[in-house]
Scaffold this active site. Structure first.
Site, short mmCIF file in Angstrom:
data_model
loop_
_atom_site.label_atom_id
_atom_site.label_comp_id
_atom_site.label_asym_id
_atom_site.label_seq_id
_atom_site.Cartn_x
_atom_site.Cartn_y
_atom_site.Cartn_z
N SER A 44 0.81 -1.21 0.00
CA SER A 44 0.00 0.00 0.00
C SER A 44 0.85 1.26 0.00
O SER A 44 0.30 2.36 -0.04
CB SER A 44 -0.92 0.02 1.23
OG SER A 44 -0.15 -0.01 2.42
N HIS A 65 -1.47 -3.27 -5.87
CA HIS A 65 -2.04 -2.88 -4.59
C HIS A 65 -3.52 -3.22 -4.57
O HIS A 65 -4.35 -2.45 -5.08
CB HIS A 65 -1.82 -1.39 -4.35
CG HIS A 65 -2.46 -0.89 -3.09
ND1 HIS A 65 -2.84 0.42 -2.90
CD2 HIS A 65 -2.78 -1.53 -1.92
CE1 HIS A 65 -3.38 0.56 -1.71
NE2 HIS A 65 -3.36 -0.61 -1.10
N GLU A 106 -4.46 -0.84 -7.69
CA GLU A 106 -3.46 0.10 -8.22
C GLU A 106 -2.30 -0.73 -8.77
O GLU A 106 -1.68 -1.50 -8.04
CB GLU A 106 -2.96 1.04 -7.13
CG GLU A 106 -3.99 2.06 -6.68
CD GLU A 106 -3.49 2.97 -5.58
OE1 GLU A 106 -3.78 4.17 -5.63
OE2 GLU A 106 -2.79 2.47 -4.65
N ASN A 119 -4.30 6.83 -1.42
CA ASN A 119 -3.85 7.27 -0.10
C ASN A 119 -3.31 8.70 -0.12
O ASN A 119 -3.51 9.47 0.82
CB ASN A 119 -2.79 6.33 0.46
CG ASN A 119 -3.39 5.07 1.04
OD1 ASN A 119 -4.58 5.01 1.31
ND2 ASN A 119 -2.57 4.05 1.22
#
Length: 345
Positions: free
Chosen positions: A123, A144, A156, A194
């Protein structure tokens, strides 16, 4: 670089919650999966978790009992990475520790064939740094998966400095074969979701604190003003104050001045308030329904920060506008992407 599609033998190392679910998604009548972990106990727990996760999909009507049984049958547990010798793709899904992942990747490099693709489920760790332990950095890519992998649609696909474009496209095709929606991301701290989401959450929390706005009211303002389904304080409590602060501090080091929180999260941590996991964070329990007023301070800060970070991602050619929007809609549950916020920012 030529990469075979339709890989019929996939390896997954790490039988934790994420690895077990990735193995379950990849397995089936036309693809066998070798799942590797350190001992039989870890493997048994992983298979049982995969069984429970699959049962939830059966309950929701996505799979039949027969399909779940076939997928479980196609997973072979093992404690020996040598079983990856015939795999065309290996996905590493061990815990988020750079040293641990590099050690595992070095072991994988010693057994996979020259044409194998190796992916890491991370991540936030550097794909380029992890690739230094891979046999061929050009064939190393980030995948991800979002938690829980069986429910979240987004993946991702992260390119390190030496990842071959054909390998990234093949990894995206693999994700689509698992009925996921991939977005292509050039490596950067935080990747896409994120990086945007944490900046927005921290900005909303800070604005509410400085404006002396009650967290429940601030969250209601944010939800009322835009596409997010959950306000910043409630989301912080859900993911864990400790987890959020760890990611925030990493991003603050990577992007100085863009992730300040005036020590708010650290103060909660010092008081032992970790969020729902500890019985309280910003809230002692889940916030009640509060009518939102989009004129509040938190909403403009939240969406302005999100729009600015998304703009930077596109300008830096980390990801396209379309992939950035898709990432936030599928990875953060937004009803529209951050490109719709440009006029508000």
């Amino acid at each position: 670089m030529t990469v075979a599609n339709g890989w019929d033998h996939v390896g997954v190392v790490g039988a934790g919650l994420m690895g077990a679910e990735i193995a379950l998604l990849a397995a089936g009548p036309e693809r066998r999966v070798t799942l590797v972990d350190i001992d039989d106990g870890a493997l048994a727990r992983g298979i049982e978790h995969a069984r429970r996760a699959g049962a939830r999909l059966v309950e929701r009507g996505r799979w039949t009992d027969a399909e779940l049984a076939a997928r479980l049958e196609a997973i072979t547990p093992s404690t020996d990475v040598a079983e990856f010798a015939g795999c065309a793709l290996v996905v590493e899904a061990v815990p988020e520790r750079l040293d641990l992942k590099k050690g595992v990747l070095a072991n994988i490099a010693g057994v996979v064939g020259e044409g194998a693709v190796v992916a890491t489920n991370t991540s936030g760790l550097s794909i380029t740094e992890l690739a230094s332990a891979a046999a061929d950095p050009a064939r190393f890519v980030g995948l991800h998966f979002f938690n829980p992998a069986t429910a979240m649609r987004l993946v991702e696909v992260i390119l390190g400095e030496r990842t071959d474009a054909g390998v990234a496209e093949a990894a995206a095709a693999f994700a689509r074969d698992l009925e996921k929606t991939p977005i292509l991301v050039r490596e950067c701290p935080g990747f896409v979701v994120n990086r945007i989401l944490v900046r927005a959450v921290v900005a909303g929390i800070l604005a509410a604190h400085e404006g002396r706005v009650d967290p429940a009211q601030a969250d209601a303002d944010v939800v009322a003003a835009g596409p997010t389904p959950m306000g910043p304080h409630a989301l912080a409590d859900l993911v864990g104050i400790d987890t959020l602060e760890s990611v925030r501090s990493d991003l603050e080091r990577a992007y100085p001045g863009r992730y300040p929180d005036a020590g708010i999260l650290a103060q909660l941590l010092a008081a032992g308030r970790l969020g729902r996991k500890s019985g309280g964070g910003f809230f002692h329990e889940r916030p009640g329904e509060v009518p939102g007023d989009p004129a509040g301070a938190a909403a403009p800060a939240y969406y302005g920060a999100a729009a600015d970070e998304a703009r930077r991602i596109v300008e830096e050619e980390i990801a396209s506008t379309g992939d950035t929007d898709t990432g936030m809609m599928l990875g953060a549950g937004w009803s529209a992407g951050p490109s719709s916020l440009k006029e508000q920012a």
